[in-house]
Structure formats: structure tokens, C-alpha cells
Scaffold this motif. Structure first.
Motif, mmCIF file in Angstrom:
data_model
loop_
_atom_site.group_PDB
_atom_site.id
_atom_site.type_symbol
_atom_site.label_atom_id
_atom_site.label_comp_id
_atom_site.label_asym_id
_atom_site.label_seq_id
_atom_site.Cartn_x
_atom_site.Cartn_y
_atom_site.Cartn_z
ATOM 1 N N GLU A 378 20.517 35.547 13.234
ATOM 2 C CA GLU A 378 20.524 34.486 12.672
ATOM 3 C C GLU A 378 19.298 33.932 12.253
ATOM 4 O OE1 GLU A 378 22.183 31.118 14.879
ATOM 5 O OE2 GLU A 378 24.454 31.610 14.392
ATOM 6 N N TYR A 379 19.072 33.036 11.133
ATOM 7 C CA TYR A 379 17.699 32.781 10.785
ATOM 8 C C TYR A 379 17.222 31.700 11.806
ATOM 9 C CZ TYR A 379 18.135 34.318 6.199
ATOM 10 O OH TYR A 379 18.316 35.126 5.113
ATOM 11 N N PHE A 380 15.862 31.832 12.137
ATOM 12 C CA PHE A 380 15.276 31.171 13.447
ATOM 13 C C PHE A 380 14.648 29.833 12.853
ATOM 14 C CE2 PHE A 380 11.930 30.549 16.375
ATOM 15 C CZ PHE A 380 12.487 30.000 17.636
ATOM 16 N N ASP A 381 14.903 28.886 13.677
ATOM 17 C CA ASP A 381 13.996 27.556 13.221
ATOM 18 C C ASP A 381 12.957 27.214 14.219
ATOM 19 O OD1 ASP A 381 13.223 24.924 12.851
ATOM 20 O OD2 ASP A 381 15.070 23.945 13.068
ATOM 21 N N PRO A 382 11.849 27.345 13.889
ATOM 22 C CA PRO A 382 10.555 27.142 14.758
ATOM 23 C C PRO A 382 10.632 26.014 15.536
ATOM 24 C CG PRO A 382 9.808 27.879 12.774
ATOM 25 C CD PRO A 382 11.340 27.705 12.400
ATOM 26 N N ALA A 383 11.336 24.903 15.013
ATOM 27 C CA ALA A 383 11.478 23.665 15.868
ATOM 28 C C ALA A 383 12.222 23.766 17.205
ATOM 29 C CB ALA A 383 12.266 22.583 15.172
ATOM 30 N N LEU A 384 12.934 25.164 17.636
ATOM 31 C CA LEU A 384 13.565 25.137 18.603
ATOM 32 C C LEU A 384 12.430 25.671 19.940
ATOM 33 C CD1 LEU A 384 16.645 27.384 17.578
ATOM 34 C CD2 LEU A 384 16.632 24.966 18.186
ATOM 35 N N TYR A 392 3.226 33.678 19.222
ATOM 36 C CA TYR A 392 2.181 34.630 19.175
ATOM 37 C C TYR A 392 2.159 35.251 17.781
ATOM 38 C CZ TYR A 392 2.093 33.735 24.003
ATOM 39 O OH TYR A 392 2.014 33.000 25.404
ATOM 40 N N ARG A 393 3.469 34.956 17.198
ATOM 41 C CA ARG A 393 3.753 35.590 15.876
ATOM 42 C C ARG A 393 4.811 34.973 15.326
ATOM 43 N NH1 ARG A 393 5.831 39.454 19.239
ATOM 44 N NH2 ARG A 393 3.958 40.110 19.556
ATOM 45 N N VAL A 394 4.996 35.115 13.886
ATOM 46 C CA VAL A 394 6.142 34.480 13.055
ATOM 47 C C VAL A 394 7.281 35.087 13.307
ATOM 48 C CG1 VAL A 394 7.236 33.848 10.840
ATOM 49 C CG2 VAL A 394 4.555 33.609 11.408
ATOM 50 N N VAL A 395 8.331 34.718 13.787
ATOM 51 C CA VAL A 395 9.867 35.145 13.869
ATOM 52 C C VAL A 395 10.576 34.374 12.886
ATOM 53 C CG1 VAL A 395 11.800 35.360 15.451
ATOM 54 C CG2 VAL A 395 9.452 35.535 16.555
ATOM 55 N N ASN A 396 11.225 35.388 11.999
ATOM 56 C CA ASN A 396 12.048 34.575 10.990
ATOM 57 C C ASN A 396 13.592 34.559 11.161
ATOM 58 O OD1 ASN A 396 10.029 34.059 9.029
ATOM 59 N ND2 ASN A 396 9.866 36.213 8.619
ATOM 60 N N HIS A 397 13.844 35.796 12.140
ATOM 61 C CA HIS A 397 15.245 35.980 12.604
ATOM 62 C C HIS A 397 15.507 36.128 14.203
ATOM 63 C CE1 HIS A 397 15.364 37.281 8.368
ATOM 64 N NE2 HIS A 397 16.701 36.752 8.499
ATOM 65 N N HIS A 398 16.507 35.681 14.901
ATOM 66 C CA HIS A 398 16.749 35.911 16.284
ATOM 67 C C HIS A 398 18.173 36.161 16.380
ATOM 68 C CE1 HIS A 398 18.110 31.806 17.603
ATOM 69 N NE2 HIS A 398 18.444 31.970 16.441
ATOM 70 N N ASN A 399 18.227 36.640 17.719
ATOM 71 C CA ASN A 399 19.722 37.142 17.909
ATOM 72 C C ASN A 399 20.199 36.098 19.111
ATOM 73 O OD1 ASN A 399 19.928 39.303 16.519
ATOM 74 N ND2 ASN A 399 18.689 40.687 18.022
ATOM 75 N N ILE A 400 21.635 35.982 18.963
ATOM 76 C CA ILE A 400 22.050 34.926 19.993
ATOM 77 C C ILE A 400 23.195 35.499 20.430
ATOM 78 C CG2 ILE A 400 21.336 33.141 18.457
ATOM 79 C CD1 ILE A 400 24.284 32.694 17.304
ATOM 80 N N PRO A 401 23.547 35.020 21.762
ATOM 81 C CA PRO A 401 24.736 35.600 22.505
ATOM 82 C C PRO A 401 25.943 35.190 21.647
ATOM 83 C CG PRO A 401 23.683 33.756 23.969
ATOM 84 C CD PRO A 401 23.021 33.960 22.591
ATOM 85 N N GLN A 402 27.135 36.016 21.951
ATOM 86 C CA GLN A 402 28.292 36.210 21.186
ATOM 87 C C GLN A 402 29.404 36.111 22.310
ATOM 88 O OE1 GLN A 402 27.848 34.502 18.229
ATOM 89 N NE2 GLN A 402 29.281 35.462 17.303
ATOM 90 N N GLY A 403 29.442 37.160 23.071
ATOM 91 C CA GLY A 403 30.451 37.430 24.228
ATOM 92 C C GLY A 403 31.471 38.430 23.533
ATOM 93 N N CYS A 404 31.606 39.624 24.481
ATOM 94 C CA CYS A 404 32.910 40.573 24.203
ATOM 95 C C CYS A 404 33.405 41.155 25.393
ATOM 96 C CB CYS A 404 32.298 41.488 23.188
ATOM 97 S SG CYS A 404 31.007 42.438 24.018
ATOM 98 N N GLU A 405 34.224 41.882 25.268
ATOM 99 C CA GLU A 405 34.935 42.610 26.312
ATOM 100 C C GLU A 405 33.988 43.321 27.296
ATOM 101 O OE1 GLU A 405 38.606 45.588 27.738
ATOM 102 O OE2 GLU A 405 38.811 44.635 25.712
#
Length: 476
Positions: A378-384, A392-405
Motif C-alpha cells: 500500500e501507499y505509505f503515510d509518513p504521519a504513521l 532514515y530514508r523516504v518510504v513511499n510504499h509499505h507492506n501490511i499483513p493480510q493473513g492466509c492459510e
């Protein structure tokens, strides 16, 4: 919120069906009462045939609630965890304390759990297990079955079954099939009965490899520099459960040569290693860390490993061992690598002695890794970020947990250690001698990465979530 998130099952509901029944018929309990047993089932099956079979099997009036097949599969994986492949499936019987305990331990081991918690409350008794550092509720017990289970645990760990007022500690050597491992047992009297924690110890050290624990290239070089020194103290810091002991054993494995005499004093002995003389702490008979260290110095050691520096007496003995030309490895509870210096000074170690003996100090934490099969970008909001944290560096996207078998719908699979390693050179030694705790500039000059930086690298590379590293960012 999707349907799978809307449907939640309590532990009481889960125990209305066995794991085998749930997976075989692809059903989940919805409610039971007033002579009707309601079950979620797949919407693409022959409902009449399933209804007839289930009514014969359960002896209940069944009401089926058709639910999309993907939702059923997701909920089955969440509430009826399957054991690892090749381990075999043992359904736990609550009717027999012996069978229940043996199968519970087998199941926990196959799920790579580190601890089993057996707890008694006013209205329920439950069993929880810890997987990847997180607690998961697995079973509910009847109050009348609880004493038999506790007594079985006490008998296996050679504890007093008549003593219910005081804490007790024991050990079980568990053998099943081709598996053999030790279990540390801790029993604590609580308001509604005794709580038991079983720590599953992995005796097999063959898979431990210092090069695969999570060190960055620079941290590994700095750490090995300290390990290769013939004397001094190498300290690893971090909270309980951060993997310090595993790092120590990986270090011992590297040092374990015919030409070296290695002695350890541990509580408990978590791994057994051929060629290393390991001693189990027994404070009840006076065998403490400090007492063992005094004896070790008369055993002609090259390397000494002390499980933990807990008090000033042990700290002083470790300093003495290092001063007399030995390499001493140990752990200590501090928040950062440099924090070990102030902790030892607080314990009464003179700064000039510490400056002459401390050769490397490291801190570590375990970070859960996102499941590679279901993580979502997903797109990343620096306010988080925490308010005071400067990325330390700019992060535009980040991964989030979803869940699977494959990850039991937790969103995470496995853990990795992150480190902060400080090799003590002349300038750091001078800072220690002067009791100067402000070494931020020295760390920057030498390019030493903090725990926060190494954790941030895992996040920016998409291997973990912000939620996992947030506490480390907040501390720095």
C-alpha cells in the motif's frame, strides 16, 4: 470488513467440534441451544447429504448456514490450526490427562511453539500457546479436569503434588518417536488455582548458524572481531525472548574446537553441545552463577559462558575471569548495546575495570516477518511514524499483513533478529573510563547502525510491518 472478519468464534464455540470433524466436513460451529446446533458450511455442497450425516454423527438437530467456500477455509485455518507437515495429526482428548498432555506437547512442538500456558480462572480453564512471540488460545478445559492435568505435569517433572501454596520449578525430558527435547516447567499459585508454563527447549543445535541469524555485514564483522579476541567480555543485551541465548549458542558453536576448553553455567540448558562442558544452575543447593564462576577459574578454561549477569556478584566474577585472560560470553537485560555499560557501572563495577575488559557489546530484538504469500503493498503515510522519529530514508510504499492459510491468518510467518553491535576500541574504552554515556557521535563516525536503523531496513525492504518495528522507533 469482509465476512471472514465479521465471523468470530469463541473458544467455547470452537470446542463444539473436533479439528477432524471441522476439516472433514468443512463446517464451523455457529451456535448451540434450544435443541438446535447451527453450523456454517460451504455454499457449494450437497446440503441434504451433509445434514443427514451430521445429525447421525452428533445426535443433534442440525441447522446449516451456507457460507462462501473461501470464507470457510480461512476460518478453519484460523480456528482449527493444522500441524506442520510430516508431524501427524493428533486430536487432543480432554477425557484423559495423560493423553491430553502428551498430545498437547506434540502439537505445540509441531506448530513451532515456544511455550504452553495452562491457566485457571473463576469461570473457565484454558490452554494457550505462543507462536512467533504471540499468544494463541487453543483449548478450554472443565474445572473438574484441571487438577488431574496439573498433577500429571507435576509427576512428570518430579515436583510435589501436595504443594499448592508455593511456586515450583521442574524439568521434563520428553521423548516421542524420533524426537527428544527438554521442557522447563514453572508452576505459580494464583487466585483460582495453579498456573503452569511449559517452556519447550530445542536441544538440537545443528541448525544454529551465526551467519543466518540476521546480522548485517558490518555488524557480523564487528561481532566476529570480538569473538576472535582471546580475552575480555562479550555481552548481548535485550528483553526476555529476544533470542540472546540462541546467539550465544551460535557463537559457542563457532568457538567449539578441540583446542579450546569451554565451560557454561546456564538456567536452563536450552541446547546440548558435544565438546562443551555445560552446568545447570541449582540455586536451591547453592550452585549460583557466581559460585560456578569461581570453580570455573580452577578448571583451566579458554571460554566461559554465563547464562545471565543478574547481580553485582556475578558481574564482578565475570570481570575477574576476563582480567585473568579468559573470553567471557554472557547476556544482560538492557534496552541498547551501550546501555550495558551504565548497567554494569550501576552494579558496582569500577569504570576503569570495565574499560579494560569489555570487548564487544551487542543488543538484539526479534522482529516478525510478513507472510510472503499474502502480504499486501500500500501507499505509505509518513504521519504513521512516531512523532519524534526522523526516518532514515523516504518510504513511499509499505507492506501490511493480510493473513492466509499458510500463516494461520496472522499475516506473519517466522522471525528475524536485528542487532546493534559496538566493538569497544580505545575511544569507546576512554568514554567508559570517564563514565561518559553520550557516544552518539562516536557511533555515527564508525557507521554503527542502531537497532532502530536495522529494524527500519527490514521495514523499508518490505519484509515486516511498521507495527512490528514501531516500539524500536519510539525508543530512539
Amino acid at each position: 470488513m469482509n465476512l471472514a472478519e465479521e465471523i468470530t468464534l469463541s473458544a467455547d464455540q470452537v470446542h463444539l467440534l473436533t479439528k477432524e470433524q471441522a476439516w472433514h466436513y468443512k463446517i464451523l460451529p455457529k451456535a448451540k441451544g434450544q435443541g438446535v446446533f447451527s453450523l456454517y458450511c460451504e455454499d457449494n455442497i450437497d446440503a441434504d447429504t451433509l445434514l443427514a450425516e451430521l445429525e447421525v454423527l452428533t445426535g443433534e438437530n442440525i441447522r446449516l448456514v451456507p457460507t462462501p467456500s473461501p470464507v470457510i477455509n480461512k476460518l478453519l485455518s484460523k480456528y482449527y490450526l493444522k500441524e506442520s507437515a510430516g508431524q501427524g495429526g493428533n486430536q487432543l482428548s480432554l477425557n484423559n490427562a495423560d493423553d491430553f498432555l502428551i498430545n498437547l506437547i506434540r502439537e505445540a512442538k509441531s506448530l513451532k511453539s515456544s511455550d504452553i500456558h495452562v491457566e485457571n480462572y473463576e469461570h473457565k480453564c484454558r490452554v494457550r500457546i505462543r507462536i512467533d512471540g504471540m499468544m494463541v488460545e487453543r483449548y478450554l478445559l472443565k474445572h473438574e479436569d484441571y487438577p488431574a492435568l496439573i498433577n500429571k505435569i507435576k509427576i512428570l517433572s518430579n515436583l510435589d503434588i501436595a504443594e499448592k501454596r508455593l511456586p515450583q520449578d521442574g524439568r521434563i525430558n520428553f521423548k516421542t518417536g524420533d524426537q527428544q527435547f527438554d521442557i522447563r516447567v514453572s508452576i505459580l499459585p494464583t487466585l483460582h488455582g495453579e498456573k503452569v508454563v511449559l517452556r519447550l527447549l530445542n536441544n538440537d543445535a545443528t541448525d544454529i548458524d551465526l551467519y543466518k541469524l540476521g546480522f548485517s555485514k558490518e555488524d557480523l564483522e564487528n561481532y566476529l572481531q570480538g569473538v576472535k579476541r582471546p580475552n575480555g567480555i562479550l555481552l548481548i543485551s535485550g528483553p526476555t525472548g529476544s533470542g540472546k541465548t540462541t546467539t550465544l549458542y551460535a557463537t559457542l558453536k563457532l568457538l567449539n574446537k578441540e583446542t579450546r576448553n569451554i565451560l557454561t553455567i546456564e538456567d536452563p540448558i536450552e541446547y546440548t553441545m558435544e565438546g562443551i562442558n555445560q552446568v545447570q544452575l541449582k540455586e536451591t543447593i547453592g550452585l549460583s552463577f557466581s559460585v560456578a564462576l569461581k570453580t570455573f577459574l580452577r578448571q583451566d578454561p579458554d571460554v566461559i559462558m554465563v547464562g545471565e549477569i543478574r547481580d553485582s556478584e556475578t558481574a564482578n566474577m565475570a570481570i575477574r575471569a576476563a582480567l585473568t585472560g579468559h573470553l567471557v560470553l554472557s547476556t544482560i537485560h538492557t534496552n541498547s548495546a551501550w546501555g550495558t555499560v551504565s548497567r554494569l557501572i550501576d552494579m558496582g563495577i569500577p569504570p576503569f575495570l570495565l574499560a579494560n575488559t569489555l570487548n564487544t557489546t551487542a543488543a538484539q530484538r526479534l522482529i516478525r516477518l510478513l507472510c510472503p504469500h499474502c502480504k499486501k503493498q500500500e501507499y505509505f503515510d509518513p504521519a504513521l511514524y512516531p512523532k519524534q522519529f526522523k526516518p532514515y530514508r523516504v518510504v513511499n510504499h509499505h507492506n501490511i499483513p493480510q493473513g492466509c492459510e499458510k500463516c494461520h491468518y496472522t499475516g506473519y510467518k517466522g522471525r528475524k533478529a536485528v542487532y546493534e553491535v559496538i566493538p569497544i576500541d580505545q575511544e569507546f574504552a576512554l568514554a567508559i573510563k570517564n563514565a561518559d554515556m553520550s557516544v552518539g557521535d562516536l557511533l555515527s563516525e564508525r557507521g554503527i547502525q542502531t537497532l532502530a536503523e536495522n529494524a527500519f531496513n527490514l521495514f523499508s525492504e518490505g519484509n515486516t510491518s511498521l507495527e512490528e518495528i514501531y516500539p524500536l522507533l519510539f525508543n530512539y
